[in-house]
Design a protein around this motif. Structure first.
Motif, PDB file in Angstrom:
ATOM      1  N   GLN A 203       0.821  -1.206   0.000  1.00 59.57           N
ATOM      2  CA  GLN A 203       0.000   0.000   0.000  1.00 59.57           C
ATOM      3  C   GLN A 203       0.860   1.262   0.000  1.00 59.57           C
ATOM      4  OE1 GLN A 203      -3.208   0.172   2.796  1.00 59.57           O
ATOM      5  NE2 GLN A 203      -3.887  -1.917   2.408  1.00 59.57           N
ATOM      6  N   ILE A 204       1.969   1.232   0.719  1.00 60.20           N
ATOM      7  CA  ILE A 204       2.875   2.384   0.747  1.00 60.20           C
ATOM      8  C   ILE A 204       3.448   2.628  -0.645  1.00 60.20           C
ATOM      9  CG2 ILE A 204       5.099   3.223   1.625  1.00 60.20           C
ATOM     10  CD1 ILE A 204       4.339   1.730   4.272  1.00 60.20           C
ATOM     11  N   LEU A 225       0.120  11.679  -0.319  1.00 54.70           N
ATOM     12  CA  LEU A 225       0.332  10.293   0.091  1.00 54.70           C
ATOM     13  C   LEU A 225      -0.805   9.894   1.026  1.00 54.70           C
ATOM     14  CD1 LEU A 225       4.195  10.339   0.829  1.00 54.70           C
ATOM     15  CD2 LEU A 225       3.046   9.328  -1.149  1.00 54.70           C
ATOM     16  N   TYR A 226      -1.751   9.166   0.495  1.00 58.75           N
ATOM     17  CA  TYR A 226      -2.913   8.753   1.288  1.00 58.75           C
ATOM     18  C   TYR A 226      -3.476   7.457   0.728  1.00 58.75           C
ATOM     19  CZ  TYR A 226      -5.429  10.814  -2.657  1.00 58.75           C
ATOM     20  OH  TYR A 226      -5.880  11.112  -3.913  1.00 58.75           O
ATOM     21  N   ASN A 234      -1.367   8.111   9.386  1.00 56.94           N
ATOM     22  CA  ASN A 234      -2.053   6.888   9.794  1.00 56.94           C
ATOM     23  C   ASN A 234      -1.321   5.644   9.300  1.00 56.94           C
ATOM     24  OD1 ASN A 234      -4.484   8.973   8.771  1.00 56.94           O
ATOM     25  ND2 ASN A 234      -4.631   8.281  10.863  1.00 56.94           N
ATOM     26  N   VAL A 235      -0.889   5.682   8.039  1.00 55.98           N
ATOM     27  CA  VAL A 235      -0.155   4.549   7.479  1.00 55.98           C
ATOM     28  C   VAL A 235       1.181   4.368   8.204  1.00 55.98           C
ATOM     29  CG1 VAL A 235       0.783   3.527   5.374  1.00 55.98           C
ATOM     30  CG2 VAL A 235      -1.266   4.941   5.245  1.00 55.98           C
ATOM     31  N   GLY A 236       1.834   5.480   8.531  1.00 57.09           N
ATOM     32  CA  GLY A 236       3.113   5.406   9.247  1.00 57.09           C
ATOM     33  C   GLY A 236       2.981   4.741  10.600  1.00 57.09           C
ATOM     34  N   LEU A 272       9.292   5.725   4.470  1.00 56.16           N
ATOM     35  CA  LEU A 272       8.701   6.153   3.203  1.00 56.16           C
ATOM     36  C   LEU A 272       7.285   6.691   3.352  1.00 56.16           C
ATOM     37  CD1 LEU A 272       9.993   3.363   0.774  1.00 56.16           C
ATOM     38  CD2 LEU A 272      10.648   5.777   0.805  1.00 56.16           C
ATOM     39  N   THR A 273       6.653   6.459   4.491  1.00 51.07           N
ATOM     40  CA  THR A 273       5.349   7.093   4.708  1.00 51.07           C
ATOM     41  C   THR A 273       5.491   8.600   4.876  1.00 51.07           C
ATOM     42  OG1 THR A 273       5.392   6.827   7.130  1.00 51.07           O
ATOM     43  CG2 THR A 273       4.436   5.018   5.817  1.00 51.07           C
TER      44      THR A 273
END
Length: 481
Positions: A203-204, A225-226, A234-236, A272-273
Motif C-alpha cells: 500500500q505504501i 500520500l494517502y 495513519n499509514v506510518g 517512506l510514509t
C-alpha cells in the motif's frame, strides 16, 4: 455452530481439512492479499463480501473464532485511495448504493460475531476473568463520562466515548471468550501482524502512484500520500506497529536473519510514509528491535543478524553520499517542514486551558481543541473544537493533552491505571512473544505523543489483539507452526 448441531461432521475429512486451512498461515496470507488488492485497485465491495463469506464459514465449521483474526486485523485497511470519501465525495462510499452495501455487510458481520459469541459463552467450563478487565472498565467509564460537569456533555459525546473504548477493547474481550487457547500456535498473532506489514508495504508503494505525488520539479509532495483509510500519518503508525513482529521469528526460527531483513524493510516502509512522528519514533522502536534481536538470538546466529544490520548501515551511508540529491527530492516535503509544529503547540496550550476550566471530567470529545489539515495536505491549523455536523471529532495530536481536555483528571487516572496493567501484563514473567508484542504496542504509544492514533479506531484493533495474545501467550504450549 453447524458442527455442534451435527457432531458427525467433526470427523469428516472435508471439515478437518477446511479447519486446518482456515487456521493456517496460507489463509492469513490470503486475507492480507485481498486487503492489499482492495486498497490498490478499489475492490472493496467484493473483498468485504468475501471476508463476510469466510467469517460465516468459520462460525459454522470451526471450533472457535481464531481464524477470523486476519480479517479483523486487515478489515480497517482495505479501503482504497480512489474511494476516499474525504478526497472524492462522489466516489463509491459517497453514493447511497455503496453506503447501503457497506451497512448491510457490517450488519451481517455483527450478527455472525454475536451469534458465535453467545454460543461459546453457553458452553460449560471455567473461563476466568481477563487481566485487563478493570483497567478497561475504568477507561471506558471515563470516556463515557467525559465532559460530565461541563455544559458540553450530551448524547453525542457519550456515543463517541463508547466508540472509542469499543475500538480499544472490543476484540480483546471477544477473542478472550471465543478462542480455545490451549490449541493456539505460538506466535500466531505476531505472524498475522507480520503479514499485515507485508500488505502495508504494498500500500505504501501504491501511495506513490497517487495523482500529484510527484511534483513538476521531481520532488515528492507528501500531502498526496494517502489511502482510503488514512493519510501518511495513519499509514506510518500502522507500519511502525507491524515493524517489530518479525523479531519474534528472527529469535525463534532457523535462519532468523531473513526476518531481520523483513523487519528492516518494514522500517524503510515506515520512513517512506514520510510521517515525521512515525519516522522519529519508528527509529526508536527499530533500535529497540535491534537490541532485542542481538540479545535474544541464538548464539550461533548472532553474527548473521550483525551482518544484516551492518549491510543496512552501509547502504544508508552510501545512499546519503551517492544519492544525496535523489534522497533530498524524495523527502523534500519533510525537509521543508523542519521543526514546524503544525499548530500542535497552540492545540496543547488550549487543551491545558480546557483542563483548568473543567479539571474533573473535561469538556468531552467535541469541545476538545484539535487540528484540521489544510487543503494542500501539508499544514494543519488550530481549531477550538469540532464544528457542528461532524461525527468524528478533531483530535489534539497528543494522548495526554487529549485525555486531560476531553476527560479531565478522571480520564488521565483511568488511562494510567490501564497503562500500568498492560505493562505488568507484558513484563511480568516475560517471554519473547510478550516482549515483541510490547514493542508493537510501544510504536503506537510513542507515535501518539505527536499524533492522534490512540483516538483513531483502526490502531485499536491491532492493540487489542496484541494484548489478549500477550495475556494468553503462556497458555499456548504447542510448538511453532
Amino acid at each position: 455452530m453447524l458442527t455442534e448441531a451435527f457432531p458427525q461432521l467433526e470427523r469428516t475429512c472435508a471439515v478437518q481439512a477446511l479447519r486446518a486451512f482456515l487456521r493456517s498461515g496460507w489463509f492469513a496470507a490470503l486475507a492480507v492479499l485481498l486487503m492489499a488488492c482492495s486498497e490498490l485497485f478499489g475492490l472493496e465491495i467484493p473483498v468485504i463480501y468475501l471476508y463476510l463469506a469466510f467469517g460465516l464459514l468459520i462460525a459454522l465449521v470451526c471450533d472457535d473464532m481464531l481464524p477470523i483474526l486476519p480479517m479483523v486485523a486487515c478489515g480497517y485497511m482495505l479501503f482504497s485511495a480512489k474511494n476516499n470519501v474525504g478526497k472524492f465525495p462522489d466516489s463509491l462510499f459517497g453514493s447511497p448504493e455503496g453506503q447501503l452495501a457497506l451497512f448491510f455487510a457490517v450488519a451481517l458481520v455483527v450478527v455472525i460475531l454475536v451469534g458465535r459469541l453467545v454460543s461459546m459463552l453457553m458452553e460449560r467450563g471455567k473461563r476466568g476473568v481477563p487481566k485487563l478487565l478493570w483497567g478497561y472498565v475504568a477507561l471506558g467509564a471515563a470516556y463515557l463520562l467525559s465532559g460530565l460537569f461541563s455544559p458540553y456533555y450530551d448524547g453525542r459525546t457519550v456515543l463517541m466515548g463508547f466508540v472509542q473504548i469499543a475500538s480499544l477493547c472490543g476484540f480483546y474481550f471477544y477473542f478472550y471468550y471465543t478462542v480455545r487457547w490451549d490449541n493456539v500456535p505460538k506466535g500466531y498473532a505476531l505472524k498475522i501482524v507480520m503479514l499485515v506489514g507485508v500488505g502495508l508495504l504494498a500500500q505504501i508503494a501504491g501511495m506513490y502512484f497517487n495523482p500529484g505525488v510527484i511534483t513538476p520539479d521531481g520532488s515528492i509532495h507528501r500531502g498526496e500520500l494517502y489511502t482510503g483509510w488514512g493519510i501518511y500519518n495513519n499509514v506510518g503508525c500502522m507500519m511502525a506497529m507491524c515493524m517489530p513482529a518479525p523479531v519474534w521469528f528472527a529469535l525463534k526460527k532457523k535462519n532468523g536473519w531473513a526476518f531481520t531483513i523483513l523487519c528492516t524493510l518494514f522500517y524503510l516502509g515506515t520512513l517512506l510514509t514520510q510521517s515525521r512522528g512515525a519516522m522519529l519514533f519508528g527509529s526508536v522502536v527499530y533500535l529497540a528491535c535491534v537490541v532485542v534481536t542481538l540479545v535474544g538470538a541464538r548464539k550461533g546466529e548472532k553474527w548473521q543478524h550483525v551482518i544484516v544490520y551492518a549491510a543496512f548501515l552501509a547502504a544508508l551511508a552510501a545512499a546519503a553520499i551517492v544519492l544525496r540529491d535523489e534522497v533530498a527530492d524524495l523527502f523534500a516535503s519533510v525537509i521543508s517542514q523542519g521543526f514546524n509544529d503544525s499548530a500542535r503547540f497552540d492545540t496543547w496550550r488550549a487543551c491545558w486551558k480546557r483542563f483548568l476550566e473543567y479539571p474533573v471530567c473535561g469538556v468531552g470529545f467535541y469541545r476538545t481543541p484539535g487540528t484540521v489539515m489544510t487543503e494542500n495536505g501539508m499544514f494543519t491549523e488550530f481549531s477550538d473544537g469540532t464544528p457542528d455536523g461532524m461525527f468524528l471529532p478533531l483530535r489534539s495530536h497528543n494522548t495526554f493533552f487529549q485525555l486531560i481536555a476531553t476527560g479531565g483528571a478522571v480520564a488521565l487516572i483511568a488511562y494510567l491505571f490501564h497503562r500500568v496493567q498492560t505493562l505488568v501484563l507484558c513484563l511480568r514473567r516475560p517471554t519473547a512473544e510478550k516482549i515483541v508484542a510490547l514493542l508493537c504496542i510501544s510504536a503506537l504509544l510513542l507515535t501518539s505523543l505527536t499524533d492522534c492514533h490512540m483516538f483513531n479506531m483502526g490502531p485499536g484493533l491491532l492493540y487489542s489483539i496484541l494484548l489478549v495474545f500477550a495475556e494468553k501467550a503462556k497458555r499456548a504450549p504447542q510448538a511453532d507452526r
